[in-house]
Enzyme design. Structure first.
Site, short mmCIF file in Angstrom:
data_model
loop_
_atom_site.label_atom_id
_atom_site.label_comp_id
_atom_site.label_asym_id
_atom_site.label_seq_id
_atom_site.Cartn_x
_atom_site.Cartn_y
_atom_site.Cartn_z
N CYS A 67 -1.88 -2.21 -5.11
CA CYS A 67 -1.57 -1.76 -3.55
C CYS A 67 -0.52 -1.30 -3.21
O CYS A 67 0.66 -1.58 -3.72
CB CYS A 67 -1.71 -3.29 -2.82
SG CYS A 67 -1.23 -3.01 -1.08
N PHE A 68 -0.27 0.03 -2.44
CA PHE A 68 0.68 0.67 -2.14
C PHE A 68 1.85 0.05 -1.55
O PHE A 68 2.97 0.50 -1.46
CB PHE A 68 0.46 2.22 -1.66
CG PHE A 68 -0.64 2.10 -0.54
CD1 PHE A 68 -0.72 1.21 0.36
CD2 PHE A 68 -1.39 3.28 -0.43
CE1 PHE A 68 -1.74 1.40 1.51
CE2 PHE A 68 -2.16 3.48 0.70
CZ PHE A 68 -2.65 2.59 1.56
#
Length: 242
Positions: A67-68
């Site tokens: 997840c960024f």
């Protein structure tokens, strides 16, 4: 999670809450931050090779580690980083949207483009932080509760020098048996980077109490501050302020 019109964001929140419910169903007390084992940092040596600074000219690096939100949050707190943008890399412009990428069928990975001053922090130093505290490079096509190739560990290199240094550092860490399993990080030269939707930018800073952030991402900031105090910047460099 933040209120958003994106079904994919809501799905991520529901998956996380379902994991918490499973813990409760097993008769265990869910302590939120107590579930931090998956975020344990690893003290790693600096790269033996690095990209030399080419004067004051800013450089870019692109990293994918699940997840960024958390990856962006980490690099926003690193001295010498001028900008860190959440986005997508590895696929085409036509499919560079959160709902499309979340399907796992676009070839994209959630990624973060880091713009940095190489006279303050080198590419090698960013690699060391990426592998040490930003994610677990031994998890294949997943990070924590997120599954799929869109959450793969990858370094999207910008030039041959970055390719050489990234590959050499992975080989260095594997030879030293730095992790309990082989590194699965892919070095993918040259794909374009597409910024993510505005509501994803600065997500960690804007949603510090969201359960996903508390459990999976805030520990990364704690580890960065403890393990790299000389690199730590207290005030993050935010996309929406630049």
């Amino acid at each position: 999670m933040t209120t958003s019109s994106s079904p994919a964001v809501r799905r991520r929140g529901m998956l996380f809450l379902a994991a918490g419910a499973a813990v409760l169903a097993a008769g265990l007390a869910w302590q939120g931050p107590a579930l931090h084992a998956a975020e344990a940092a690893v003290q790693l040596p600096a790269p033996l090779q690095d990209v030399p600074a080419d004067g004051p000219r800013l450089q870019k690096a692109v990293f994918a580690g699940g997840c960024f939100w958390g990856v962006q949050g980490v690099f926003q707190h690193v001295k010498g980083v001028q900008r860190a943008v959440s986005g997508y890399s590895g696929g085409s412009a036509a499919t560079a949207s959160y709902d499309a990428v979340s399907s796992g069928r676009t070839s994209h990975a959630e990624a973060v483009e880091v713009t940095f001053d190489p006279t303050q922090v080198s590419y090698g130093a960013l690699l060391q932080i990426f592998f040490s505290v930003a994610h677990d490079p031994t998890q294949l096509n997943r990070q924590g509760p997120d599954r799929g190739t869109q959450y793969r560990s990858a370094i999207f290199t910008q030039d041959p020098a970055q390719v050489k240094v990234a590959q050499a550092y992975i080989a260095q860490l594997d030879a030293a048996r730095a992790f309990g399993a082989p590194i699965v990080t892919r070095v993918e030269p040259g794909p374009a980077f597409y910024p993510a939707e505005v509501y994803h930018q600065d997500y960690l800073t804007e949603n510090p109490r969201a359960p996903y952030i508390v459990v999976h991402d805030l520990p990364k900031l704690d580890n960065l501050k403890k393990m790299f105090p000389q690199r730590w910047r207290q005030e993050p460099v935010l996309v929406k302020r630049t």
